[in-house]
Write a protein that holds these residues in place. Structure first.
Motif, short mmCIF file in Angstrom:
data_model
loop_
_atom_site.label_atom_id
_atom_site.label_comp_id
_atom_site.label_asym_id
_atom_site.label_seq_id
_atom_site.Cartn_x
_atom_site.Cartn_y
_atom_site.Cartn_z
N VAL A 35 -42.16 -33.57 19.13
CA VAL A 35 -42.58 -32.17 19.22
C VAL A 35 -42.81 -31.59 17.84
CG1 VAL A 35 -41.79 -29.86 19.88
CG2 VAL A 35 -41.56 -31.75 21.48
N LEU A 36 -41.91 -31.85 16.92
CA LEU A 36 -42.06 -31.32 15.56
C LEU A 36 -43.26 -31.95 14.84
CD1 LEU A 36 -38.33 -31.01 14.47
CD2 LEU A 36 -39.91 -29.19 15.12
N ALA A 37 -43.52 -33.23 15.08
CA ALA A 37 -44.68 -33.87 14.46
C ALA A 37 -45.98 -33.28 15.00
CB ALA A 37 -44.64 -35.38 14.70
N LEU A 38 -46.03 -33.05 16.31
CA LEU A 38 -47.23 -32.46 16.90
C LEU A 38 -47.43 -31.03 16.42
CD1 LEU A 38 -47.03 -33.81 20.56
CD2 LEU A 38 -48.61 -34.51 18.75
N LEU A 39 -46.34 -30.29 16.32
CA LEU A 39 -46.43 -28.92 15.82
C LEU A 39 -46.92 -28.90 14.38
CD1 LEU A 39 -45.89 -25.95 16.56
CD2 LEU A 39 -43.57 -26.27 15.69
N GLY A 40 -46.42 -29.80 13.55
CA GLY A 40 -46.87 -29.89 12.17
C GLY A 40 -48.33 -30.28 12.06
N ASN A 60 -48.68 -14.46 9.71
CA ASN A 60 -47.46 -13.91 10.31
C ASN A 60 -47.35 -14.30 11.78
OD1 ASN A 60 -46.65 -12.70 7.91
ND2 ASN A 60 -47.77 -10.81 8.37
N ALA A 61 -48.45 -14.18 12.51
CA ALA A 61 -48.43 -14.54 13.92
C ALA A 61 -48.22 -16.05 14.10
CB ALA A 61 -49.73 -14.10 14.59
N LEU A 62 -48.82 -16.86 13.22
CA LEU A 62 -48.67 -18.31 13.32
C LEU A 62 -47.22 -18.74 13.08
CD1 LEU A 62 -49.97 -21.11 13.63
CD2 LEU A 62 -50.33 -21.08 11.15
N PHE A 63 -46.60 -18.19 12.05
CA PHE A 63 -45.21 -18.56 11.77
C PHE A 63 -44.27 -18.04 12.85
CE2 PHE A 63 -46.68 -18.99 7.24
CZ PHE A 63 -46.65 -20.37 7.27
N ASN A 64 -44.59 -16.89 13.42
CA ASN A 64 -43.79 -16.38 14.53
C ASN A 64 -43.89 -17.31 15.73
OD1 ASN A 64 -42.13 -14.69 15.97
ND2 ASN A 64 -43.74 -13.23 16.48
N LEU A 65 -45.10 -17.80 16.02
CA LEU A 65 -45.30 -18.74 17.11
C LEU A 65 -44.54 -20.04 16.86
CD1 LEU A 65 -46.84 -19.49 19.74
CD2 LEU A 65 -48.67 -20.34 18.26
N SER A 66 -44.57 -20.52 15.63
CA SER A 66 -43.85 -21.74 15.28
C SER A 66 -42.35 -21.56 15.46
CB SER A 66 -44.13 -22.14 13.84
OG SER A 66 -45.48 -22.38 13.65
#
Length: 101
Positions: A35-40, A60-66
């Motif tokens: 999951v973390l590899a796909l998210l990265g 800001n929205a991207l890091f909040n989603l992450s």
């Protein structure tokens, strides 16, 4: 009163829960890595597209989603552990499986 302990039954339960714990811990760690590899990879692809001028990113929205995705994965793992029986063999097996995964 006479109490008899069935050691073979207890050893069997510890073995079964130990193996179940090991497999669960191993799979959970592999799943978390995936999951973390796909998210990265997703975030890196977005930044690549931004560098080429295809898209613009609201960081800001991207890091909040992450952060939300990471919290979801962690709370899911805690829920799975809470559902499963808390037996000594399972706990030890889970720790060993998570370490080996």
């Amino acid at each position: 009163m006479s109490y008899e302990f069935n050691l073979s039954g207890m050893a069997g339960d510890l073995t079964v829960f130990g193996i179940l714990g090991f497999v669960t811990g191993y799979v959970m760690k592999k799943l978390a890595k995936l999951v973390l590899a796909l998210l990265g990879a997703y975030i890196m692809s977005l930044y690549y597209l931004q560098s080429k001028g295809v898209i613009t990113i609201n960081q800001n929205a991207l890091f909040n989603l992450s952060k939300q995705a990471t919290n979801f994965v962690l709370t899911l793992g805690q829920k799975i552990i809470g559902i499963l029986p808390s037996v000594g063999g399972f706990t030890v097996g889970f720790a060993l499986g998570f370490q080996k995964g």
